[in-house]
Write a protein that holds these residues in place. Sequence first.
Motif, mmCIF file in Angstrom:
data_model
loop_
_atom_site.group_PDB
_atom_site.id
_atom_site.type_symbol
_atom_site.label_atom_id
_atom_site.label_comp_id
_atom_site.label_asym_id
_atom_site.label_seq_id
_atom_site.Cartn_x
_atom_site.Cartn_y
_atom_site.Cartn_z
ATOM 1 N N ASN A 10 0.829 -1.202 0.000
ATOM 2 C CA ASN A 10 0.000 0.000 0.000
ATOM 3 C C ASN A 10 0.870 1.261 0.000
ATOM 4 N N GLY A 11 1.972 1.238 0.752
ATOM 5 C CA GLY A 11 2.869 2.385 0.779
ATOM 6 C C GLY A 11 3.503 2.646 -0.568
ATOM 7 N N VAL A 12 3.900 1.588 -1.253
ATOM 8 C CA VAL A 12 4.472 1.730 -2.592
ATOM 9 C C VAL A 12 3.462 2.347 -3.542
ATOM 10 N N ASN A 13 2.216 1.852 -3.502
ATOM 11 C CA ASN A 13 1.178 2.385 -4.396
ATOM 12 C C ASN A 13 0.884 3.849 -4.107
ATOM 13 N N LEU A 14 0.815 4.200 -2.824
ATOM 14 C CA LEU A 14 0.543 5.590 -2.463
ATOM 15 C C LEU A 14 1.636 6.525 -2.958
ATOM 16 N N LEU A 15 2.880 6.140 -2.755
ATOM 17 C CA LEU A 15 3.985 7.013 -3.128
ATOM 18 C C LEU A 15 4.246 7.001 -4.629
ATOM 19 N N GLU A 16 4.367 5.817 -5.201
ATOM 20 C CA GLU A 16 4.770 5.728 -6.603
ATOM 21 C C GLU A 16 3.697 6.236 -7.555
ATOM 22 N N LYS A 17 2.446 5.868 -7.308
ATOM 23 C CA LYS A 17 1.382 6.168 -8.268
ATOM 24 C C LYS A 17 0.598 7.435 -7.940
ATOM 25 N N ARG A 18 0.705 7.930 -6.723
ATOM 26 C CA ARG A 18 -0.157 9.042 -6.349
ATOM 27 C C ARG A 18 0.613 10.262 -5.825
ATOM 28 N N PHE A 19 1.286 10.118 -4.703
ATOM 29 C CA PHE A 19 1.795 11.318 -4.044
ATOM 30 C C PHE A 19 3.099 11.844 -4.626
ATOM 31 N N LEU A 20 4.048 10.978 -4.953
ATOM 32 C CA LEU A 20 5.306 11.494 -5.499
ATOM 33 C C LEU A 20 5.108 12.208 -6.838
ATOM 34 N N PRO A 21 4.267 11.689 -7.767
ATOM 35 C CA PRO A 21 4.011 12.474 -8.991
ATOM 36 C C PRO A 21 3.405 13.839 -8.693
ATOM 37 N N ALA A 22 2.515 13.908 -7.695
ATOM 38 C CA ALA A 22 1.904 15.194 -7.343
ATOM 39 C C ALA A 22 2.922 16.124 -6.688
ATOM 40 N N LEU A 23 3.710 15.593 -5.754
ATOM 41 C CA LEU A 23 4.691 16.419 -5.050
ATOM 42 C C LEU A 23 5.781 16.921 -5.986
ATOM 43 N N ASP A 24 6.114 16.129 -7.000
ATOM 44 C CA ASP A 24 7.132 16.538 -7.967
ATOM 45 C C ASP A 24 6.689 17.775 -8.741
ATOM 46 N N LYS A 25 5.369 17.963 -8.893
ATOM 47 C CA LYS A 25 4.856 19.153 -9.574
ATOM 48 C C LYS A 25 4.967 20.394 -8.691
ATOM 49 N N MET A 26 5.053 20.189 -7.374
ATOM 50 C CA MET A 26 5.167 21.318 -6.444
ATOM 51 C C MET A 26 6.563 21.947 -6.475
ATOM 52 N N GLY A 27 7.557 21.094 -6.654
ATOM 53 C CA GLY A 27 8.929 21.581 -6.654
ATOM 54 C C GLY A 27 9.884 20.417 -6.617
ATOM 55 N N LYS A 28 11.084 20.626 -7.131
ATOM 56 C CA LYS A 28 12.036 19.531 -7.275
ATOM 57 C C LYS A 28 12.564 19.051 -5.932
ATOM 58 N N ILE A 29 12.861 19.972 -5.027
ATOM 59 C CA ILE A 29 13.486 19.624 -3.749
ATOM 60 C C ILE A 29 12.488 19.814 -2.609
ATOM 61 N N CYS A 30 12.448 18.858 -1.693
ATOM 62 C CA CYS A 30 11.594 19.024 -0.511
ATOM 63 C C CYS A 30 12.289 18.417 0.701
ATOM 64 N N HIS A 31 11.780 18.739 1.878
ATOM 65 C CA HIS A 31 12.248 18.101 3.102
ATOM 66 C C HIS A 31 11.473 16.796 3.317
ATOM 67 N N LEU A 32 12.185 15.763 3.725
ATOM 68 C CA LEU A 32 11.542 14.556 4.244
ATOM 69 C C LEU A 32 11.829 14.530 5.738
ATOM 70 N N TYR A 33 10.754 14.572 6.518
ATOM 71 C CA TYR A 33 10.848 14.686 7.972
ATOM 72 C C TYR A 33 10.265 13.412 8.567
ATOM 73 N N LEU A 34 11.087 12.675 9.291
ATOM 74 C CA LEU A 34 10.693 11.399 9.884
ATOM 75 C C LEU A 34 10.708 11.507 11.403
ATOM 76 N N ASN A 35 9.652 11.010 12.043
ATOM 77 C CA ASN A 35 9.654 10.915 13.498
ATOM 78 C C ASN A 35 9.064 9.566 13.903
ATOM 79 N N ARG A 36 8.770 9.393 15.154
ATOM 80 C CA ARG A 36 8.343 8.071 15.630
ATOM 81 C C ARG A 36 7.030 7.613 15.020
ATOM 82 N N ASP A 37 6.185 8.554 14.630
ATOM 83 C CA ASP A 37 4.840 8.198 14.173
ATOM 84 C C ASP A 37 4.531 8.561 12.733
#
Length: 309
Positions: A10-37
């Motif tokens: 499910n994570g692969v489908n969300l990122l590969e097919k949906r969110f990463l293509p959309a986020l790439d249209k926002m801008g080339k570089i972004c922060h990835l922020y990871l925490n416990r949750d």
Amino acid sequence: MKFKAFLTENGVNLLEKRFLPALDKMGKICHLYLNRDHAIFLHNLLNGDGIQSIAQFRKEALFDDYRISSQNEDRIAFTVDISLLHRALRSSVSICTEFGNGPTANRLQIRLVKKLPPNSTQPLPFLTFETKGYKSAVIQDVPISKPLSRAQVLELQTALDAAQDLPQTLVQVPDLNQLQNFVDRMRHVGDLLNVTISKYGDLHIQISTTLITLGAEFQKLLVIGEQADAPSEDRNLTAQTRSARAILRGDAQSVQVSVKHFGKSLQCHLAKPDCAFYGIAAQVVVAQFLAKSIARLLLVSIFLCFGMG
């Protein structure tokens, strides 16, 4: 600091097919922020110039066996090129599909590592994708920035907390493609777009020059937050007049934004949201995109900075 997890199907489908293509249209570089949750993708949150976006996922929506540790309360943040991240993920999925078999099939591990690149004397950080098949493993390294310091992470978290305040009134936009078509036409007219949102459920967009005025209005939209009934005496007035009267009554807000930035926000339709809401707060247009996944709500917030070109 350490980070390691396995991406779920499910994570692969969300990122590969949906969110990463959309986020790439926002801008080339972004922060990835990871925490416990959470895993959070952030555009321009520390920069007031241009479009800002937040895509926040609970770890269970993307990962299995999620492990993170750092001396900064298990928080890690860095910048990454979205297109490179998307390409590595897409390639890893292809390898899994083509060669994966046996008990370790389709196990896609992602982890934070340091490696010494060729012709370099200093190890550099990478986000590594490791795809394990029955008799082989393929490793792909995505270069990232040096992880943020404790002070920088605190600044990012403070900006994230401040950015998630919702406008008092949000209206649901039923057809993002229709709105995208209007905005695409407006790009040829001028650079700045007037956006008005009322408590009556109206979204009015207009662009004006000395030679032409072009606008579109969406009426009787679903309202979240403060709402009001439209006065009956306004019924037969033009959209422009009704919007002006609503602003004078305090029943509507208006802001001027870049046509280019507004158009970028509409690219979030690539994430296939179940619904999209727009509102105005503190001189920015805020768009909330909601999508259901594993009985959870995934939230993408788009912030368009006032008057930016």
